[in-house]
Design a protein around this motif. Structure first.
Motif, mmCIF file in Angstrom:
data_model
loop_
_atom_site.group_PDB
_atom_site.id
_atom_site.type_symbol
_atom_site.label_atom_id
_atom_site.label_comp_id
_atom_site.label_asym_id
_atom_site.label_seq_id
_atom_site.Cartn_x
_atom_site.Cartn_y
_atom_site.Cartn_z
ATOM 1 N N LEU A 94 0.788 -1.055 -0.167
ATOM 2 C CA LEU A 94 -0.108 -0.036 -0.081
ATOM 3 C C LEU A 94 0.991 1.187 0.041
ATOM 4 O O LEU A 94 1.727 1.265 0.550
ATOM 5 C CB LEU A 94 -0.893 -0.019 1.231
ATOM 6 N N ARG A 95 0.343 2.232 -0.755
ATOM 7 C CA ARG A 95 1.202 3.645 -0.593
ATOM 8 C C ARG A 95 0.068 4.739 -0.637
ATOM 9 O O ARG A 95 -0.885 4.530 -1.561
ATOM 10 C CB ARG A 95 2.083 3.825 -2.015
ATOM 11 N N THR A 96 -0.056 5.514 0.222
ATOM 12 C CA THR A 96 -0.923 6.791 0.330
ATOM 13 C C THR A 96 -0.653 7.908 -0.260
ATOM 14 O O THR A 96 0.241 8.516 -0.256
ATOM 15 C CB THR A 96 -1.019 6.857 1.909
ATOM 16 N N PRO A 97 -1.522 8.134 -1.338
ATOM 17 C CA PRO A 97 -1.328 9.491 -2.058
ATOM 18 C C PRO A 97 -1.296 10.550 -1.230
ATOM 19 O O PRO A 97 -2.266 10.553 -0.504
ATOM 20 C CB PRO A 97 -2.479 9.196 -3.213
ATOM 21 N N TRP A 109 -13.439 5.346 3.183
ATOM 22 C CA TRP A 109 -12.293 5.374 3.648
ATOM 23 C C TRP A 109 -12.123 5.030 5.260
ATOM 24 O O TRP A 109 -13.158 5.275 5.691
ATOM 25 C CB TRP A 109 -11.429 6.724 3.556
ATOM 26 N N VAL A 110 -11.049 4.550 5.555
ATOM 27 C CA VAL A 110 -10.781 4.060 7.174
ATOM 28 C C VAL A 110 -9.461 4.428 7.406
ATOM 29 O O VAL A 110 -8.591 4.497 6.363
ATOM 30 C CB VAL A 110 -11.163 2.659 7.317
ATOM 31 N N VAL A 147 -2.215 2.207 8.651
ATOM 32 C CA VAL A 147 -2.854 2.787 7.527
ATOM 33 C C VAL A 147 -3.384 4.130 7.844
ATOM 34 O O VAL A 147 -4.340 4.061 8.610
ATOM 35 C CB VAL A 147 -3.697 1.790 7.030
ATOM 36 N N PRO A 148 -2.826 5.048 7.424
ATOM 37 C CA PRO A 148 -3.273 6.628 7.907
ATOM 38 C C PRO A 148 -4.812 6.823 6.964
ATOM 39 O O PRO A 148 -5.670 7.410 7.697
ATOM 40 C CB PRO A 148 -2.365 7.696 7.351
ATOM 41 N N VAL A 149 -5.033 6.342 5.895
ATOM 42 C CA VAL A 149 -6.095 6.433 5.207
ATOM 43 C C VAL A 149 -6.148 5.549 4.070
ATOM 44 O O VAL A 149 -5.039 5.494 3.206
ATOM 45 C CB VAL A 149 -6.508 7.945 4.736
ATOM 46 N N ALA A 150 -7.086 4.792 3.744
ATOM 47 C CA ALA A 150 -7.299 3.857 2.617
ATOM 48 C C ALA A 150 -8.815 3.507 2.487
ATOM 49 O O ALA A 150 -9.620 3.292 3.347
ATOM 50 C CB ALA A 150 -6.393 2.664 2.653
ATOM 51 N N PRO A 151 -9.064 3.142 1.204
ATOM 52 C CA PRO A 151 -10.272 2.367 0.951
ATOM 53 C C PRO A 151 -10.604 1.211 1.921
ATOM 54 O O PRO A 151 -9.331 0.516 2.254
ATOM 55 C CB PRO A 151 -10.474 2.049 -0.465
ATOM 56 N N ARG A 152 -11.754 0.836 2.322
ATOM 57 C CA ARG A 152 -11.931 -0.199 3.411
ATOM 58 C C ARG A 152 -11.292 -1.737 2.631
ATOM 59 O O ARG A 152 -10.648 -2.352 3.472
ATOM 60 C CB ARG A 152 -13.240 -0.249 3.555
ATOM 61 N N GLU A 153 -11.738 -1.956 1.410
ATOM 62 C CA GLU A 153 -11.192 -3.022 1.048
ATOM 63 C C GLU A 153 -9.579 -3.312 1.141
ATOM 64 O O GLU A 153 -9.247 -4.263 1.221
ATOM 65 C CB GLU A 153 -11.685 -3.526 -0.114
ATOM 66 N N VAL A 154 -9.009 -2.343 0.911
ATOM 67 C CA VAL A 154 -7.362 -2.192 0.626
ATOM 68 C C VAL A 154 -6.825 -2.300 2.155
ATOM 69 O O VAL A 154 -6.057 -3.116 2.474
ATOM 70 C CB VAL A 154 -7.266 -0.825 0.070
#
Length: 447
Positions: free
Chosen positions: A184-187, A294-295, A310-317
């Motif tokens: 994962l990489r947060t934009p 987002w979660v 994870v600071p922020v990401a779609p739930r499925e990710v």
């Protein structure tokens, strides 16, 4: 087939082998040289009136003489503290010797090491050096080696982790840093937007603007306004700009030594989530994030400072990353969480609807919060104790709370459960925890 005589000879040879001590990077004295200057600054801040009177008495000549004494003294202090600081890696431990007047030697058993983080403050990145911070089982304070060359720091980290995993000293330095696969990489755009959509950011910002204004209208005291405004503005900055700078370019990767987390805009940090040491995973869902799906994922790790996965990401990710942290665990969907009975509203009006509970074969899952939902997942193997609490008012309405204590000194609570359900849950959870520990994964590196 092994020969006892040969093994004994090899072990005896290892014990007799000389231990090579190493020094930190030559740039380290510049970091240590600030200590005498900090003492002077601390005295001036503690007693500003006296400091101002002393400064007014100083002539230009006296000031130049003072600087001519303080600067070389600070440089000498920095050099001596660097000169008397050594570290060495033996077959069983990492030794760190420090101290100019009072000597201190830290003996860190390699098998007790559970995480080694590489951090690079902004000036350290410019100088090409890094700091090693060690998380050791049973200690609250982190030992550190600051500073080492960036390559040397990464090589030493890889060697220490290899030895902690059980590799022989002769081959540990050849193992190298384990490869990592990015998960994962947060934009930066998503991170910035998530902070804008966080209620805490706006609450602190509004407080920083409104409270000082009201104080000025009531007191007309500039010092009172400043004493209130500065902490409030600092809190607003920490919850917005500070978080953005810290969580910038957040990257999660998977490697044999655990999940690796790299982040930071100015100060770059390379952390590792130790395998088998995660006690609790929390999936946080603020109100304004729900429309985007987002979660945020937070952690409780025994003996470690890692708190964000994870600071922020779609739930499925995010759920896919959670599955890597807790193998075999599936995050229960909202429909699988059972609410407290309706009579629980007599104890906590309205907010009782935010509570929920699900118990699977792998985890104890408890949800709380109506506006800012938080779902805590505790693997059964990580449960240290289970408690039931019930006050007089809850006893009247036949509800109770079930508390689950973890190895990170944290508690997850299933609130306002039916009293009979809570009693049954208490015994069942104690049994699940006992059987879960038998099949738990080892808390070892690279296994």
């Amino acid at each position: 087939m092994t020969t006892p005589g040969v093994d004994d000879a090899v072990q005896e040879k290892r014990e007799k082998a000389p231990v090579t001590e190493r020094r930190l990077h030559p740039i380290t004295p510049l970091r240590r040289a600030w200590a005498p200057v900090a003492v002077v600054i601390g005295w001036a801040v503690h007693d500003p009136d006296q400091a101002q009177r002393q400064l007014t008495r100083l002539t230009t000549t006296t000031l130049l003489i003072a600087l001519a004494v303080i600067v070389p003294a600070a440089a000498l202090y920095g050099f001596l503290t660097w000169w008397f600081t050594h570290f060495a890696v033996t077959d069983t431990e990492l030794r760190i010797r420090t101290g100019l007047l009072f000597r201190r030697t830290a003996h860190i058993r390699l098998e007790r090491i559970q995480a080694i983080d590489v951090t690079q403050p902004l000036l350290a990145r410019v100088a090409g050096v890094a700091k090693l911070r060690l998380d050791v089982v049973g200690t609250d304070k982190k030992d550190e080696l600051a500073f080492l060359g960036e390559r040397e720091a990464r090589a030493l980290r890889a060697e220490l982790l290899a030895r902690a995993a059980g590799f022989a000293p002769e081959t540990a330095h050849e193992v190298g840093e384990a490869p990592a696969r990015e998960l994962l990489r947060t934009p930066p755009r998503d991170l910035a937007l998530s902070l804008v959509l966080t209620g805490a950011t706006w609450v602190t910002l509004v407080a920083a603007l409104v409270v000082p204004t009201l104080l000025w209208l009531a007191t007309h005291s500039a010092w009172t306004v400043l004493a209130t405004a500065v902490p409030l503005l600092g809190a607003a900055g920490a919850s917005s700009v500070g978080r953005f700078v810290t969580e910038y370019d957040w990257t999660v990767g998977e490697s044999p030594d655990g999940l690796r987390i790299d982040h930071g805009l100015l100060d770059r940090t390379h952390e590792t989530v130790p395998p088998g040491r995660v006690q609790t995973v929390r999936i946080v869902e603020p109100l304004l994030w729900r429309r985007r799906g987002w979660v945020r994922v937070e952690l409780d790790v025994a003996g470690s400072s890692n708190s964000v996965l994870v600071p922020v990401a779609p739930r499925e990710v995010a759920e896919a990353v959670v599955a890597r942290v807790l193998p075999g665990v599936t995050v229960p969907p909202p429909s699988a969480l059972s609410r407290p009975p309706r009579r629980a509203g007599r104890c906590v009006p309205l907010w009782w609807r935010g509570y929920g509970l699900a118990v699977t074969d792998a985890v104890f899952a408890a949800r709380q919060g109506l506006l800012r939902r938080s779902l805590a997942l505790v693997p059964h193997a990580k449960v240290q104790s289970v408690r039931l609490s019930q006050g007089p008012w809850k006893r009247l309405w036949r509800v109770a709370d079930v508390h689950v204590d973890t190895g990170a000194n944290k508690t997850v609570t299933a609130r306002l459960r039916d009293a009979q359900e809570a009693a049954e849950l208490l015994g069942a959870q104690a049994e699940r925890s006992r059987t879960g520990r038998k099949g738990a994964r080892p808390d070892r590196w690279m296994v």
